[in-house]
Write a protein that holds these residues in place. Structure first.
Motif, short mmCIF file in Angstrom:
data_model
loop_
_atom_site.label_atom_id
_atom_site.label_comp_id
_atom_site.label_asym_id
_atom_site.label_seq_id
_atom_site.Cartn_x
_atom_site.Cartn_y
_atom_site.Cartn_z
N ASP A 58 -6.25 45.34 -19.90
CA ASP A 58 -6.07 46.55 -20.52
C ASP A 58 -5.05 46.52 -21.42
OD1 ASP A 58 -6.31 49.55 -21.32
OD2 ASP A 58 -4.63 49.86 -19.91
N ASP A 109 -2.96 49.53 -23.57
CA ASP A 109 -1.82 50.39 -23.86
C ASP A 109 -1.35 50.61 -22.19
OD1 ASP A 109 -1.94 51.34 -26.42
OD2 ASP A 109 -4.02 51.98 -26.07
N ASP A 110 0.10 50.60 -22.06
CA ASP A 110 0.71 50.84 -20.93
C ASP A 110 0.48 49.80 -19.90
OD1 ASP A 110 1.71 53.14 -22.07
OD2 ASP A 110 0.18 54.49 -21.08
N THR A 111 -0.19 48.72 -20.37
CA THR A 111 -0.29 47.41 -19.58
C THR A 111 0.41 46.22 -19.95
OG1 THR A 111 -2.52 48.24 -18.53
CG2 THR A 111 -1.99 46.08 -18.64
N ASP A 132 -4.99 46.89 -15.20
CA ASP A 132 -4.77 48.02 -15.90
C ASP A 132 -3.77 48.92 -15.11
OD1 ASP A 132 -7.49 49.73 -17.48
OD2 ASP A 132 -5.69 50.63 -16.94
N ASP A 133 -3.43 49.73 -16.06
CA ASP A 133 -2.07 50.79 -15.51
C ASP A 133 -2.78 52.18 -14.77
OD1 ASP A 133 -2.63 51.24 -18.45
OD2 ASP A 133 -1.55 53.13 -17.62
#
Ligand SMILES: [Mg+2]
Length: 258
Positions: A11, A13-15, A181-182
């Protein structure tokens, strides 16, 4: 022992960068501004509506179109991502070094549009580390052909259909693929389609998570099996020795950074 993984799907974003950059908060704020200025919802309604649409339809765009609002993906993405403070995302040399030690196929799978994905990867300095970017446009190829907004549902993670399209586009065997993934929902869905899963940015494993890492840069300590026996193998093969020392360098940097 060889690595159990032929491919690694990340992933974005934020990962690959932490949520502490504040980009995710800006995205949420911009979505609310979109609901107010482009769709005419009241300021007091925008925040709860955004959460409702996300929970029910997977995203605000998916929800708006399902409810018959004639919003194109392009106008939504350009509004929501157009004014983001991308300069808060800095080049991550440690992540770049880590990715370069991973010899398997490396693929991005993000719900974001291609322009956002390329901008973020460029800011991180890792754009050339991935062989493929699976993004909003890959998962929703028919959307521009829609004659009415609800004709084709917007597909996004964690929908199983989105995962199936992504696995097909990536041409990977999920039983030989690691997925990071987050999102707890995305990790649970990934497990359902047979992927090995890593929950990123948390300390406790969620349902369907095979591994958990607080930060993507901790992957070597938590999942050394990605590199198979390269760490122990120290024969005549110069390539193996080089990748062993590369990995050790990454591990040393990671330890300092921890
Ligand atoms: Mg994410």
């Amino acid at each position: 022992m060889a690595s159990p993984f032929d491919s690694i799907i990340f992933d974005l974003d934020d990962t690959l960068y932490p949520s502490t950059t504040g980009i995710d908060k800006c995205i949420k704020k911009n979505i609310e501004l979109f609901l107010i200025h482009k769709c005419g919802f009241s300021e007091s309604k925008a925040s709860t509506l955004r959460v409702q649409l996300f929970k029910t339809y997977g995203s605000t765009l998916a929800g708006l179109r399902a409810l018959g609002h004639d919003i194109t993906a392009e106008e939504y993405h350009s509004f929501v991502h157009g004014s983001l403070p991308y300069d808060v995302i800095k080049p991550d040399a440690q992540l770049r070094n880590l990715l370069r030690t991973i010899n398997q196929r490396k693929i991005i799978f993000t719900n974001s549009d291609r322009i956002h994905a390329l901008t973020v990867l460029d800011r991180l300095g890792i754009k050339d580390c991935f062989e493929q970017i699976i993004c909003f446009e890959t998962i929703n190829p028919n959307l521009p052909k829609a004659t009415r907004p609800e004709e084709f549902p917007v597909l996004l993670k964690p929908s199983l259909d989105a995962f199936k399209i992504a696995l097909h586009a990536a041409n990977v065997d999920p039983r030989r693929t690691l997925f990071l993934d987050d999102s707890i929902r995305n990790v649970a869905a990934a497990k359902e389609v047979g992927l090995y899963t890593v929950l990123v940015g948390k300390t406790v494993k969620s349902e369907g998570a095979d591994y958990v890492v607080e930060c993507v840069n901790s992957v070597p300590q938590v999942i050394p099996e990605i590199w198979g026996n390269e760490m122990e193998m120290d024969g005549d093969d110069g390539t193996m020795r080089r990748s062993k020392s590369e990995l050790e360098a990454v591990l040393a940097t990671a330890a300092v950074g921890a």
